[in-house]
Design a protein around this motif. Structure first.
Motif, mmCIF file in Angstrom:
data_model
loop_
_atom_site.group_PDB
_atom_site.id
_atom_site.type_symbol
_atom_site.label_atom_id
_atom_site.label_comp_id
_atom_site.label_asym_id
_atom_site.label_seq_id
_atom_site.Cartn_x
_atom_site.Cartn_y
_atom_site.Cartn_z
ATOM 1 N N LEU A 174 -23.815 -6.326 -9.752
ATOM 2 C CA LEU A 174 -22.697 -5.947 -9.502
ATOM 3 C C LEU A 174 -21.599 -6.491 -10.584
ATOM 4 O O LEU A 174 -22.112 -7.241 -11.521
ATOM 5 C CB LEU A 174 -22.194 -6.701 -8.087
ATOM 6 C CG LEU A 174 -22.765 -6.258 -6.849
ATOM 7 C CD1 LEU A 174 -22.505 -6.966 -5.460
ATOM 8 C CD2 LEU A 174 -22.901 -4.600 -6.620
ATOM 9 N N ASP A 175 -20.457 -5.969 -10.464
ATOM 10 C CA ASP A 175 -19.573 -6.597 -11.495
ATOM 11 C C ASP A 175 -19.185 -8.135 -11.370
ATOM 12 O O ASP A 175 -19.070 -8.520 -10.269
ATOM 13 C CB ASP A 175 -17.935 -5.646 -11.331
ATOM 14 C CG ASP A 175 -18.052 -4.376 -11.836
ATOM 15 O OD1 ASP A 175 -19.022 -3.953 -12.746
ATOM 16 O OD2 ASP A 175 -17.197 -3.553 -11.528
ATOM 17 N N PRO A 191 -21.165 3.411 -5.431
ATOM 18 C CA PRO A 191 -19.940 2.573 -4.933
ATOM 19 C C PRO A 191 -19.312 1.745 -6.084
ATOM 20 O O PRO A 191 -19.973 1.494 -7.257
ATOM 21 C CB PRO A 191 -20.786 1.609 -4.064
ATOM 22 C CG PRO A 191 -21.914 2.182 -3.608
ATOM 23 C CD PRO A 191 -22.323 2.678 -4.845
ATOM 24 N N ALA A 192 -17.967 1.516 -6.081
ATOM 25 C CA ALA A 192 -17.255 0.749 -7.117
ATOM 26 C C ALA A 192 -17.759 -0.659 -7.280
ATOM 27 O O ALA A 192 -18.402 -1.134 -6.256
ATOM 28 C CB ALA A 192 -15.749 0.670 -6.675
ATOM 29 N N GLY A 193 -17.757 -1.021 -8.323
ATOM 30 C CA GLY A 193 -18.349 -2.467 -8.758
ATOM 31 C C GLY A 193 -19.918 -2.577 -9.144
ATOM 32 O O GLY A 193 -20.125 -3.719 -9.284
ATOM 33 N N LEU A 216 -25.388 -11.663 -13.006
ATOM 34 C CA LEU A 216 -24.894 -11.975 -11.793
ATOM 35 C C LEU A 216 -23.535 -11.467 -11.406
ATOM 36 O O LEU A 216 -22.863 -11.121 -12.068
ATOM 37 C CB LEU A 216 -25.021 -13.423 -11.059
ATOM 38 C CG LEU A 216 -26.349 -14.240 -11.278
ATOM 39 C CD1 LEU A 216 -25.968 -15.739 -11.485
ATOM 40 C CD2 LEU A 216 -27.206 -13.695 -10.143
ATOM 41 N N PRO A 217 -23.135 -11.131 -9.939
ATOM 42 C CA PRO A 217 -24.015 -11.265 -8.693
ATOM 43 C C PRO A 217 -25.087 -10.152 -8.627
ATOM 44 O O PRO A 217 -24.775 -9.205 -9.142
ATOM 45 C CB PRO A 217 -22.990 -11.241 -7.657
ATOM 46 C CG PRO A 217 -21.858 -10.534 -8.227
ATOM 47 C CD PRO A 217 -22.105 -10.712 -9.775
ATOM 48 N N ARG A 218 -25.900 -10.398 -7.583
ATOM 49 C CA ARG A 218 -27.006 -9.406 -7.212
ATOM 50 C C ARG A 218 -26.800 -8.972 -5.823
ATOM 51 O O ARG A 218 -26.500 -9.972 -4.856
ATOM 52 C CB ARG A 218 -28.470 -9.761 -7.522
ATOM 53 C CG ARG A 218 -28.501 -10.457 -8.756
ATOM 54 C CD ARG A 218 -28.977 -9.141 -9.798
ATOM 55 N NE ARG A 218 -28.956 -9.411 -11.328
ATOM 56 C CZ ARG A 218 -30.255 -9.146 -11.641
ATOM 57 N NH1 ARG A 218 -31.108 -8.864 -10.984
ATOM 58 N NH2 ARG A 218 -30.482 -9.579 -13.008
#
Length: 404
Positions: free
Chosen positions: A386-387, A362-364, A393-395
């Protein structure tokens, strides 16, 4: 397969000669927002009769997983509760329920226990009181969840009701870390009790949610620290300290003496995180220089093993094994480059970087940093970076599903 994922002991109660609390370096701390529990200690001498492996032979005694071709996976990432950018998986049952916790930041007192099905879009918080530091560690196939709430052990029934568990008389705190299909619950007590030392955690079990807690027998009465982390094959698996350091151990029953499992040659300590019905146990082993390696004990051969680093890794020295399925397929996390950790799978003598085997991302998503559990269908509960503006972070919680 569901693992207790006893890894979140949030207050390190051991005086750790080598490993520190949880991780052994800043790179490892970035691997996962969980603290991996009481780290192995430098106990000095090691009983040679217990050391039955060869660090150079990483897969000695490993069960045959059968013909093995590295699978590709699709990744699904679940939406975290609002205002909770740090979500971490700890366990998964064979019905596809993943449990863990979510919070506004790592180890926040506002952390909440959560559960999510692999077909769900968003994570569901379990019943709790906010601001009381709550975690979900394991779930049985009937949907009952065990964990901790306000530093005390709890069970959440399948209908969502929260049931507090008793702790041994004279103590305040504890955590429920594993639940068996028969209803037996295992975990720890005295996790957060005040001194005088030695404090916890100490291993304990409950025959049922209403039962009086049973304190497990220890390796060394003067070194009572340890915890029970998994229930598999009718046995309880955990870790205990001794004058010879920490050992992964097995109790055959609630009343039996603990059996220390053999350690890899040169290991200063071993710590159990997961097990399968055949009696295989996985976790981590500590070596000189704060080197932490993924560890497996193969019951059929009665041999320990250090699991290897993936091909192409530019740096190692840190890895943990978190769960093992009935074929002997192991999942966990490892450092693959300076400051970079990825979810790992070990099978048939191979160390596989799961981040490199995702066909649908998935994106990000920046990286898949840790694998918490694997079920009987081969699905893997993972922690996803995640971005974001921060390096670690974030997780979020995700699930990897093998591509057929």
């Amino acid at each position: 397969m569901h693992t207790s994922s006893s890894r979140p002991v949030l207050v390190c109660t051991l005086v750790l000669a080598l490993a520190g609390c949880g991780s052994s370096s800043g790179d490892e701390a970035d691997a996962s927002t969980r603290d991996a529990g009481p780290s192995p200690t430098d106990g000095g001498s090691i009983d040679a009769a217990r050391d039955a492996g060869d660090d150079a032979d990483h897969d000695a005694g490993a069960p045959d997983a059968g013909p093995w071709e590295v699978p590709d996976y699709t990744l699904r990432v679940f939406t975290s509760p609002s205002g909770m950018p740090v979500a971490t998986p700890y366990g998964m049952n064979d019905e596809g329920m993943i449990v863990g916790n979510a919070g506004p930041e790592p180890w926040s007192p506002d952390s909440i226990p959560i559960a999510v099905g692999v077909d769900d879009a968003a994570i569901d918080p379990l019943e709790t009181e906010r601001g009381l530091l709550a975690y979900a560690h394991d779930a049985d196939d009937g949907g009952r969840v065990v964990g901790e709430h306000d530093r005390q052990p709890h069970l959440w029934e399948a209908d969502g009701r929260r049931v507090p568990l008793q702790v041994p008389e004279g103590f305040f705190s504890g955590a429920a870390r594993a639940i068996g299909e028969s209803g037996i619950i295992a975990g720890s007590y005295a996790d957060h009790d005040d001194p005088p030392p030695p404090v916890g955690p100490r291993p304990v079990a409950w025959a049922s949610a209403s039962a009086t807690p049973v304190e497990f027998l220890l390796l060394d009465r003067e070194e009572p620290v340890g915890q029970a982390v998994a229930i598999a094959g009718g046995r309880i698996v955990g870790s205990l300290t001794s004058r010879d350091g920490m050992f992964a151990v097995v109790w055959d029953s609630l009343a039996s003496e603990p059996t220390p499992l053999p350690r890899p040659e040169g290991a200063l300590g071993t710590e159990a995180f997961g097990a399968n019905e055949r009696g295989d146990v996985v976790g981590r082993a500590l070596f000189e220089g704060n080197r932490v390696e993924a560890y497996a004990y193969w019951r059929a051969s009665d041999e320990p093993a250090v699991l290897g680093a993936p091909e192409g890794a530019t740096e190692s020295g840190y890895a943990e094994a978190h769960d093992v399925d009935e074929r002997g397929v192991v999942v966990g996390t490892a450092r693959v480059a300076p400051g970079v950790v990825h979810a790992m799978l070990w099978a048939a003598g191979e160390a596989i970087d799961l981040d490199a085997h995702v066909t649908t991302r998935p994106a990000g998503v920046r990286a898949i940093v840790s694998a918490a559990a694997i079920d009987t269908s081969g699905r893997i509960a993972v922690e996803v970076l995640l971005d974001g503006a921060q390096a670690d972070l974030p997780r979020a919680i995700g699930v990897l599903t093998p591509v057929e």
